[in-house]
Design a protein around this motif. Structure first.
Motif, PDB file in Angstrom:
ATOM      1  N   UNK A   1      41.299  41.412  52.167  1.00  0.00           N
ATOM      2  CA  UNK A   1      40.150  40.597  51.752  1.00  0.00           C
ATOM      3  C   UNK A   1      39.979  40.617  50.237  1.00  0.00           C
ATOM      4  N   UNK A   2      40.202  41.777  49.625  1.00  0.00           N
ATOM      5  CA  UNK A   2      40.122  41.863  48.165  1.00  0.00           C
ATOM      6  C   UNK A   2      41.216  40.999  47.539  1.00  0.00           C
ATOM      7  N   UNK A   3      42.398  41.049  48.126  1.00  0.00           N
ATOM      8  CA  UNK A   3      43.503  40.211  47.643  1.00  0.00           C
ATOM      9  C   UNK A   3      43.119  38.744  47.703  1.00  0.00           C
ATOM     10  N   UNK A   4      42.576  38.307  48.826  1.00  0.00           N
ATOM     11  CA  UNK A   4      42.208  36.905  48.988  1.00  0.00           C
ATOM     12  C   UNK A   4      41.127  36.492  47.989  1.00  0.00           C
ATOM     13  N   UNK A   5      40.186  37.374  47.728  1.00  0.00           N
ATOM     14  CA  UNK A   5      39.072  37.069  46.818  1.00  0.00           C
ATOM     15  C   UNK A   5      39.552  36.911  45.382  1.00  0.00           C
ATOM     16  N   UNK A   6      40.408  37.823  44.940  1.00  0.00           N
ATOM     17  CA  UNK A   6      40.779  37.850  43.525  1.00  0.00           C
ATOM     18  C   UNK A   6      41.897  36.879  43.177  1.00  0.00           C
ATOM     19  N   UNK A   7      42.772  36.580  44.135  1.00  0.00           N
ATOM     20  CA  UNK A   7      43.880  35.677  43.808  1.00  0.00           C
ATOM     21  C   UNK A   7      43.457  34.215  43.739  1.00  0.00           C
ATOM     22  N   UNK A   8      42.179  33.930  43.956  1.00  0.00           N
ATOM     23  CA  UNK A   8      41.676  32.575  43.707  1.00  0.00           C
ATOM     24  C   UNK A   8      41.501  32.330  42.211  1.00  0.00           C
TER      25      UNK A   8
ATOM     26  N   UNK B   1      49.203  41.705  40.546  1.00  0.00           N
ATOM     27  CA  UNK B   1      48.081  42.160  39.726  1.00  0.00           C
ATOM     28  C   UNK B   1      47.053  42.902  40.570  1.00  0.00           C
ATOM     29  N   UNK B   2      46.725  42.346  41.728  1.00  0.00           N
ATOM     30  CA  UNK B   2      45.734  42.991  42.603  1.00  0.00           C
ATOM     31  C   UNK B   2      46.294  44.275  43.210  1.00  0.00           C
TER      32      UNK B   2
END
Length: 222
Positions: free
Chosen positions: A133-140, A148-149
């Protein structure tokens, strides 16, 4: 004392699991009985999630040495520490450019800082999200990709099951350790790493150690 004991017990459990799961890692672990997987982090500046993402964005397409040089210059601009989001937004971007960051990277870091400052993102909430979920949030955010994440998950959040399949140094380490006749693709790294779950971060640390410190320290006195 309790925290150290808990960490030692976790390390023992994780090493045993990895040794049983993968003979290549068993060899690397046996060669490095005193290996501390977090030792390399002591060489880095103190980082929260924003700082770790700044570190990772800075390091995109750069060597470790070049990344650390630029980080040192950025720290100097902010009195010896990496900037918080509000500090990044308050400084003239041209001064960050003079420290060695490209305009594209500056734009990414200011975009992230704005989202963290205006409430679109919250660092505490992000830090509690599961990895995917953190990956999905930040890669936007333009300029922030999976590598990077993943690095921020390792450095800032100390997540235990992270692998960086897009990292060139890790792909080289996997090629050498596993005796491959080619540089593995990201998918190949992920396939090899599947057997390391749920300790992919520790396995990755051992491979980085094998790549950057090829002479095992096992013969040195304790």
């Amino acid at each position: 004392m309790t925290e150290n004991s808990d960490r030692a017990a976790w390390l023992q459990q994780a090493r045993t699991y990895l040794r049983d799961a993968d003979p290549v890692l068993a060899r690397l672990i046996d060669e490095r009985p005193d290996f501390d997987p977090q030792a390399w982090m002591t060489q880095l500046p103190a980082m929260d999630l924003y700082g770790a993402l700044l570190f990772q964005v800075t390091g995109q397409q750069l060597s470790v040495a070049a990344t650390r040089t630029i980080l040192g210059r950025i720290e100097a601009l902010f009195g010896g520490h990496l900037p918080a989001p509000a500090e990044m937004l308050a400084i003239d971007p041209a001064r960050i450019r003079e420290a060695g960051l490209s305009w594209r990277k500056i734009g990414t870091l200011r975009d992230l800082a704005e989202r963290l400052s205006d409430g679109r993102l919250d660092e505490d909430t992000l830090s509690r999200l599961p990895d995917d979920e953190l990956m999905a949030e930040l890669t936007t955010i333009p300029g922030i990709g999976p590598w990077t994440v993943q690095g921020a998950l390792l450095v800032a959040l100390k997540r235990e099951d992270v692998v960086l399949p897009g990292d060139l140094a890790l792909r080289k380490a996997v090629q050498v350790a596993y005796g491959l006749d080619h540089r593995p693709t990201q998918d190949e790294v992920l396939a090899i790493a599947e057997k390391w779950r749920p300790y992919r971060s520790l396995a990755t640390s051992y491979l980085f150690s094998a790549a950057f410190e090829p002479t095992p320290p096992s013969s040195l006195p304790a």
